[in-house]
Design an enzyme around this catalytic site. Structure first.
Site, PDB file in Angstrom:
ATOM      1  CB  SER A 143      -0.852  -0.012   1.277  1.00 18.96           C
ATOM      2  OG  SER A 143      -1.527   1.200   1.461  1.00 18.96           O
ATOM      3  CE1 TYR A 156      -4.214  -2.066   5.381  1.00 16.82           C
ATOM      4  CE2 TYR A 156      -3.422   0.125   4.802  1.00 16.82           C
ATOM      5  CZ  TYR A 156      -3.940  -1.103   4.426  1.00 16.82           C
ATOM      6  OH  TYR A 156      -4.161  -1.370   3.094  1.00 16.82           O
TER       7      TYR A 156
HETATM    8  N1  LIG Z   1      -8.510  -0.401  -1.766  1.00 11.68           N
HETATM    9  C1  LIG Z   1      -7.460   0.315  -1.446  1.00 11.68           C
HETATM   10  O1  LIG Z   1      -7.520   1.564  -1.425  1.00 11.68           O
HETATM   11  C2  LIG Z   1      -6.167  -0.349  -1.101  1.00 11.68           C
HETATM   12  C3  LIG Z   1      -5.018   0.438  -1.050  1.00 11.68           C
HETATM   13  C4  LIG Z   1      -3.818  -0.174  -0.723  1.00 11.68           C
HETATM   14  C5  LIG Z   1      -3.757  -1.506  -0.455  1.00 11.68           C
HETATM   15  N2  LIG Z   1      -4.902  -2.244  -0.495  1.00 11.68           N
HETATM   16  C6  LIG Z   1      -4.818  -3.685  -0.189  1.00 11.68           C
HETATM   17  O2  LIG Z   1      -5.465  -4.424  -1.189  1.00 11.68           O
HETATM   18  C7  LIG Z   1      -5.821  -5.695  -0.691  1.00 11.68           C
HETATM   19  C8  LIG Z   1      -7.231  -6.039  -1.142  1.00 11.68           C
HETATM   20  O3  LIG Z   1      -8.147  -5.179  -0.507  1.00 11.68           O
HETATM   21  P1  LIG Z   1      -9.374  -4.494  -1.273  1.00 11.68           P
HETATM   22  O4  LIG Z   1      -9.087  -3.040  -1.343  1.00 11.68           O
HETATM   23  O5  LIG Z   1      -9.702  -5.222  -2.480  1.00 11.68           O
HETATM   24  O6  LIG Z   1     -10.513  -4.632  -0.134  1.00 11.68           O
HETATM   25  P2  LIG Z   1     -11.810  -5.577  -0.054  1.00 11.68           P
HETATM   26  O7  LIG Z   1     -12.739  -5.292  -1.168  1.00 11.68           O
HETATM   27  O8  LIG Z   1     -12.299  -5.426   1.352  1.00 11.68           O
HETATM   28  O9  LIG Z   1     -11.212  -7.034  -0.270  1.00 11.68           O
HETATM   29  C9  LIG Z   1     -10.480  -7.697   0.734  1.00 11.68           C
HETATM   30  C10 LIG Z   1     -10.425  -9.153   0.382  1.00 11.68           C
HETATM   31  O10 LIG Z   1      -9.660  -9.818   1.401  1.00 11.68           O
HETATM   32  C11 LIG Z   1     -10.378 -10.954   1.797  1.00 11.68           C
HETATM   33  N3  LIG Z   1     -10.074 -11.340   3.165  1.00 11.68           N
HETATM   34  C12 LIG Z   1     -10.166 -10.619   4.306  1.00 11.68           C
HETATM   35  N4  LIG Z   1      -9.854 -11.377   5.369  1.00 11.68           N
HETATM   36  C13 LIG Z   1      -9.570 -12.615   4.877  1.00 11.68           C
HETATM   37  C14 LIG Z   1      -9.194 -13.847   5.463  1.00 11.68           C
HETATM   38  N5  LIG Z   1      -9.037 -13.980   6.796  1.00 11.68           N
HETATM   39  N6  LIG Z   1      -8.995 -14.913   4.663  1.00 11.68           N
HETATM   40  C15 LIG Z   1      -9.159 -14.812   3.325  1.00 11.68           C
HETATM   41  N7  LIG Z   1      -9.503 -13.675   2.704  1.00 11.68           N
HETATM   42  C16 LIG Z   1      -9.711 -12.594   3.480  1.00 11.68           C
HETATM   43  C17 LIG Z   1     -11.843 -10.617   1.624  1.00 11.68           C
HETATM   44  O11 LIG Z   1     -12.599 -11.801   1.410  1.00 11.68           O
HETATM   45  P3  LIG Z   1     -13.561 -12.514   2.465  1.00 11.68           P
HETATM   46  O12 LIG Z   1     -14.104 -11.451   3.370  1.00 11.68           O
HETATM   47  O13 LIG Z   1     -14.608 -13.146   1.587  1.00 11.68           O
HETATM   48  O14 LIG Z   1     -12.698 -13.513   3.156  1.00 11.68           O
HETATM   49  C18 LIG Z   1     -11.798  -9.796   0.345  1.00 11.68           C
HETATM   50  O15 LIG Z   1     -11.877 -10.625  -0.775  1.00 11.68           O
HETATM   51  C19 LIG Z   1      -5.633  -5.616   0.824  1.00 11.68           C
HETATM   52  O16 LIG Z   1      -4.430  -6.267   1.177  1.00 11.68           O
HETATM   53  C20 LIG Z   1      -5.521  -4.122   1.080  1.00 11.68           C
HETATM   54  O17 LIG Z   1      -4.792  -3.837   2.239  1.00 11.68           O
HETATM   55  C21 LIG Z   1      -6.097  -1.704  -0.837  1.00 11.68           C
END
Ligand SMILES: NC(=O)c1ccc[n+]([C@@H]2O[C@H](COP(=O)([O-])OP(=O)(O)OC[C@H]3O[C@@H](n4cnc5c(N)ncnc54)[C@H](OP(=O)(O)O)[C@@H]3O)[C@@H](O)[C@H]2O)c1
Length: 248
Positions: A143, A156
Site C-alpha cells: 500500500s 495497518y
Molecule cells: N482499496 C485500497 O484503497 C487499497 C489500497 C492499498 C492496499 N490495499 C490492499 O489491497 C488488498 C485487497 O483489498 P481491497 O481493497 O480489495 O478490499 P476488499 O474489497 O475489502 O477485499 C479484501 C479481500 O480480502 C479478503 N479477506 C479478508 N480477510 C480474509 C481472510 N481472513 N482470509 C481470506 N480472505 C480474506 C476478503 O474476502 P472474504 O471477506 O470473503 O474472506 C476480500 O476478498 C488488501 O491487502 C488491502 O490492504 C487496498
C-alpha cells in the site's frame, strides 16, 4: 495470445471483492486460469460462474488466510487441478485503522494475522511448488501505507511495511529458482476495504476520503497485467500508484 499471461495458473487470495475480484476478471480475459480463495464462498462461486460462462477457466476454494492449512489447500488445489502454480497473488487484507491510544487490540491482531501472516502462509504454500518448477511469480499487495506512516494508521502501515520487507527479502532468496517477485502498493482504490474500519468516526473520515479520490479497482488489475506480461527475464519488483488527485 503472446502476453505471457495466457495459460498461466494464478492463485489469488481475497478474490471475493475489490482488487482480487477485478484482477480475476482482467486475468481471465487475458487467458489465465484462476484459482480463487476467500472466506465468502458464495461470492467466489458467482465469480467463477461468470468467468467460466465467458469461456474462462477458474475454480473457487473457501480459504481463510489466517489458517496455514487452508492456504496450503488452496495452492494444492491449483496444482491438483491444473498441474502447477505460476503466480501467487497474496492480496487478502483488511484495514481497521484507529489511533493507538484506543487500544483496539483485536483489530491489531486481525491485521497482523491477515496482512502479514496471510502473506507468509501464501509464500509457504506456493514456494515449494515454484522451487520444483524452477519458475514462478509472487505478487504481494502492500500500500502507499507501506511507504508512509500517518497518525491513526500505525498498525495497518506496519503490516504493509512488513509486506514490502518480506517481499524484498524473498526476492533476494529465490534467485536460484528463477522466481519473480512484485510488490504492488496502491493508493485509494474503490473497494470494500473502508468497510473493515471498526471505529465509526474513523470510518466516516475514510469513507469521505475514498468518495473524494478513489479510482476503480481495474487500475490495480492493470498493474498486475503489466508485471506478469513482462518477459520472464524481467522482474518488476515494485509498483507504487495513486489516484492523480491523491496528495499523500
Ligand atoms: N482499496 C485500497 O484503497 C487499497 C489500497 C492499498 C492496499 N490495499 C490492499 O489491497 C488488498 C485487497 O483489498 P481491497 O481493497 O480489495 O478490499 P476488499 O474489497 O475489502 O477485499 C479484501 C479481500 O480480502 C479478503 N479477506 C479478508 N480477510 C480474509 C481472510 N481472513 N482470509 C481470506 N480472505 C480474506 C476478503 O474476502 P472474504 O471477506 O470473503 O474472506 C476480500 O476478498 C488488501 O491487502 C488491502 O490492504 C487496498
Amino acid at each position: 495470445m503472446d502476453n505471457n499471461i495466457a495459460g498461466k495458473v494464478v492463485v489469488i487470495t481475497g478474490a471475493s471483492s475489490g482488487l482480487g475480484e477485478a484482477t480475476a476478471r482482467r486475468l481471465s480475459e487475458e487467458g489465465a486460469t484462476l484459482v480463487l480463495g476467500a472466506r465468502r464462498s458464495d461470492r467466489l462461486e458467482t465469480l467463477v460462474g461468470e468467468l467460466t460462462a465467458k469461456g474462462g477457466k477458474a475454480l473457487a476454494k473457501t480459504t481463510d488466510v489466517t489458517k496455514v492449512d487452508e492456504v496450503k489447500a488452496l495452492v494444492d488445489a491449483a496444482v491438483e487441478a491444473y498441474g502447477r502454480v505460476d503466480v501467487m497473488i497474496n492480496n487478502a487484507g483488511l484495514m481497521p485503522q484507529s489511533p493507538l491510544e484506543r487500544l483496539k487490540i483485536d483489530d491489531w491482531d486481525r491485521m497482523i494475522d491477515v496482512n502479514i501472516k496471510g502473506v507468509l502462509y501464501g509464500i509457504a504454500a506456493a514456494l515449494p511448488h515454484m522451487k520444483e518448477q524452477k519458475s514462478g511469480h509472487f505478487i504481494n499487495v502492500s500500500s502507499v501505507a507501506g511507504h508512509k506512516v500517518r497518525p491513526g494508521g500505525v498498525v495497518y502501515s506496519a503490516t504493509k511495511h512488513a509486506v514490502r520487507v518480506i517481499s524484498e527479502g524473498l526476492r533476494q532468496e529465490v534467485k536460484p529458482y528463477n522466481i519473480r517477485t512484485t510488490i504492488i502498493s496502491p493508493g485509494a482504490v474503490a473497494t470494500e476495504l473502508p468497510n473493515s474500519v471498526t471505529e465509526p468516526d474513523v470510518a466516516q473520515g475514510i469513507q469521505k476520503f475514498y468518495e473524494a479520490v478513489a479510482i476503480p479497482a481495474d487500475s490495480f488489475a492493470r498493474a498486475v497485467v503489466y508485471a506478469m506480461s513482462q518477459p520472464e527475464d524481467v522482474d518488476v519488483n515494485e509498483i507504487l500508484f495513486r489516484p492523480t488527485r491523491q496528495e499523500l
